[in-house]
Design an enzyme around this catalytic site. Sequence first.
Site, PDB file in Angstrom:
ATOM      1  N   LYS A 258       0.812  -1.217   0.000  1.00  0.00           N
ATOM      2  CA  LYS A 258       0.000   0.000   0.000  1.00  0.00           C
ATOM      3  C   LYS A 258       0.847   1.269   0.000  1.00  0.00           C
ATOM      4  CE  LYS A 258      -0.683  -0.499   4.924  1.00  0.00           C
ATOM      5  NZ  LYS A 258      -1.550  -1.073   5.902  1.00  0.00           N
ATOM      6  N   ARG A 259       2.117   1.138   0.330  1.00  0.00           N
ATOM      7  CA  ARG A 259       2.971   2.334   0.301  1.00  0.00           C
ATOM      8  C   ARG A 259       3.259   2.766  -1.137  1.00  0.00           C
ATOM      9  NH1 ARG A 259       3.508  -0.194   4.531  1.00  0.00           N
ATOM     10  NH2 ARG A 259       3.005   0.959   6.395  1.00  0.00           N
TER      11      ARG A 259
END
Length: 492
Positions: A258-259
């Site tokens: 998700k980064r």
Amino acid sequence: MPSTAGPVRVRIAPSPTGDPHVGTAYIALFNYVFAKQQGGKFILRIEDTDQTRARADSEQMIFDALRWVGLTWDEGPDVGGPFAPYRQSERAQIYKDHAGILLGNGQAYRCFCTADRLAKVRIQQQAEKKNPGYDRHCRDLDPADGARRATEGEAHVVRMKAPLAGDIIVHDQLRGPVTINADQVDDQVLLKSDGLPTYHLANVVDDHLMQITHVIRAEEWISSTPKHVVLYQAFGWEPPQFFHMPLLRNSDQSKISKRKNPVSINYYRDIGILPHALLNFLGTMGWSFGHDREKFTLSEMIEVFSWDRMSLGGPVFGQDKLTHLNELYLHELTPEQLVDTVLAWRLNRDYLLKLAPLFQKRIKKLSDVMPVVDLFFCADLDYAHVLGDMKIPDVANKDVGKALLELIEKLEAREGFEPAILEEVARQWTTALTWKPKHAFMLLRLAVTGRTASPGLFETMSVLGKELTRRRLRSAAELIGKTPDKAPPAGT
Ligand code: GLU
């Protein structure tokens, strides 16, 4: 490929630990396509035995997200089926009984080692540069003695007796046989001291009892498969066929995270990706339709599907390709279909009802509505004109960026996205940073709305939704974090 007797039965087995992940839709797609092509069944099982990680809202979000993409299951916790229950937390006794079978046939043993002893063993192993793992201290305890100590209430776990020598062969249908030496396989805990199973025991027992013929799962589980093979042998069961699907990757080849990429299916729904475009895109991840064709429907994929068109190099989950496919699908809609699609997305009565309290006091004419609410109907914002204001007095930009990323973590750790919850989390965050709320909240307002004046901040975040809010906070954090402190604001 060996043939299986009886009908094809496949499953996905997500753990309800957070937002519904695109990886779950990816694995679900291949299971679904294979099941449909073979006239088999697609099963949804919820693996929620790790109660420390399970989240109450997550299971429903998985159901909703998979239904939204159109991958419906034949058996599952909410639809029932001949092998119910399909939620592992409701099957504890089954796992206990099966651990009992292995204790009975000498393929498992009770281990009474304390956490303290295990920690010492680990330190010793590190010092001697040995492979970490349980030293099998309790493996040769007299089983009758073990049973007596357990009856007397002594805390213990149940471990499998992994082979001490020889090879374990995992037949992965996409990779061929993979040979692992026995010294690589630990005496895995099967039943924890609270009586609940580990992933390994529950997964193998359920796949067997639910008559799963093909286990199609992500590559990250491949290291667990030797243990599973040992367990199938210990029970005297025929293992299913294993297919480990390549991991989805960020463009730098790291595992999708998700980064670097939004990973929640809901994010793609909220920015207006069409469910069939998302499925089509996922269908191109590691699999090829043939003739360089990238655009295909689910039923076309089912028709031509075969495993020999899989390639194992890490497929890149590229936003541009997804958007391009989505564009193709949008462009071919008739005006009626397009209008229906837009209405179904966000421009509908339900969503406008949520928005109405936010814009009502901010309009003088109906023609003021759209300029006030446009921020709810777009994904990324252009911060050029407000970047100069995205500051906290006496705090370096990189620390402001870092703090915003921390806020995202804090919001993720909290269940619920109602205004009161958001406000509570944001106030705690501000207090911990010793930032004045008025500065901190202006920063958030700018990040979430791209303007200095907007409807109520927390109401706005709540109605905008978790996905878009998080995305904007992250974009703003990254932008602020890399802006030099003394630079003149962009756009001037
Ligand atoms: N519970 C595992 C997961 O969360 C299932 C892995 C498997 O399919 O065996 O993905």
